[in-house]
Design a protein around this motif. Structure first.
Motif, PDB file in Angstrom:
ATOM      1  N   VAL A  79      20.101 -17.442  32.078  1.00  0.00           N
ATOM      2  CA  VAL A  79      20.330 -17.700  30.657  1.00  0.00           C
ATOM      3  C   VAL A  79      21.354 -18.816  30.540  1.00  0.00           C
ATOM      4  O   VAL A  79      22.258 -18.934  31.334  1.00  0.00           O
ATOM      5  N   THR A 103      19.208 -10.223  30.841  1.00  0.00           N
ATOM      6  CA  THR A 103      19.954 -10.837  31.935  1.00  0.00           C
ATOM      7  C   THR A 103      21.098  -9.973  32.433  1.00  0.00           C
ATOM      8  O   THR A 103      21.405  -9.981  33.617  1.00  0.00           O
ATOM      9  N   CYS A 133      19.159 -12.340  24.822  1.00  0.00           N
ATOM     10  CA  CYS A 133      19.046 -12.651  26.248  1.00  0.00           C
ATOM     11  C   CYS A 133      19.832 -11.679  27.118  1.00  0.00           C
ATOM     12  O   CYS A 133      19.382 -11.314  28.202  1.00  0.00           O
ATOM     13  N   LYS A 134      21.021 -11.268  26.636  1.00  0.00           N
ATOM     14  CA  LYS A 134      21.863 -10.390  27.456  1.00  0.00           C
ATOM     15  C   LYS A 134      21.162  -9.086  27.804  1.00  0.00           C
ATOM     16  O   LYS A 134      21.425  -8.501  28.848  1.00  0.00           O
ATOM     17  N   LEU A 174      15.487 -17.449  30.441  1.00  0.00           N
ATOM     18  CA  LEU A 174      15.756 -17.140  29.051  1.00  0.00           C
ATOM     19  C   LEU A 174      16.973 -17.941  28.626  1.00  0.00           C
ATOM     20  O   LEU A 174      17.978 -17.964  29.335  1.00  0.00           O
ATOM     21  N   GLN A 175      16.886 -18.579  27.496  1.00  0.00           N
ATOM     22  CA  GLN A 175      17.974 -19.444  27.055  1.00  0.00           C
ATOM     23  C   GLN A 175      18.394 -19.084  25.644  1.00  0.00           C
ATOM     24  O   GLN A 175      17.565 -19.007  24.737  1.00  0.00           O
ATOM     25  N   TYR A 176      19.675 -18.840  25.462  1.00  0.00           N
ATOM     26  CA  TYR A 176      20.211 -18.549  24.145  1.00  0.00           C
ATOM     27  C   TYR A 176      20.216 -19.834  23.318  1.00  0.00           C
ATOM     28  O   TYR A 176      20.637 -20.886  23.790  1.00  0.00           O
TER      29      TYR A 176
END
Length: 118
Positions: A115, A7, A3-4, A51-53
């Protein structure tokens, strides 16, 4: 890239012509640019993408299912890498058609990606 990459790092990569802070080319840049185009297209149509970790291998049903699919896919025959540039440019070419009707007044929301860390 997790995700990083989208994001936190993507805005800087764009500003620095897709090079890392060490001055090296970003890996998988064509795929990343294609995914960025997809996310931007969604944003311009008014959709918010989040977006989700999700921590892996802790019993999360969706993550376990995705892992099973990845393992299964890794066992398949190799296929040729798609031409990510052509796919990205095709998205850009098709966009004016999508803007007709309800999409005509959509605003750019490409940076509206969030995120969550569990």
């Amino acid at each position: 890239m997790g995700c990083k990459g989208f994001t936190d790092w993507l805005p800087g990569w764009r500003r620095h012509n897709f090079t890392t802070s060490k001055g090296e080319p970003v890996k998988n840049v064509k795929l990343i640019m294609y995914m960025d185009a997809l996310l931007s297209l969604r944003g311009r149509s008014g959709q918010q993408v989040r977006l989700q970790y999700v921590r892996g291998h802790v019993g999360e049903v969706g993550n376990e299912g995705a892992d099973a699919l990845a393992v299964r896919g890794a066992k398949l025959h190799e296929i040729e890498e798609p031409d990510w540039d052509t796919l990205r440019l095709r998205l850009l070419d098709e966009e004016p058609e999508r803007k007709r009707g309800a999409l005509a007044d959509a605003e750019l929301v490409g940076s509206n990606i969030s995120v969550s860390h569990l």
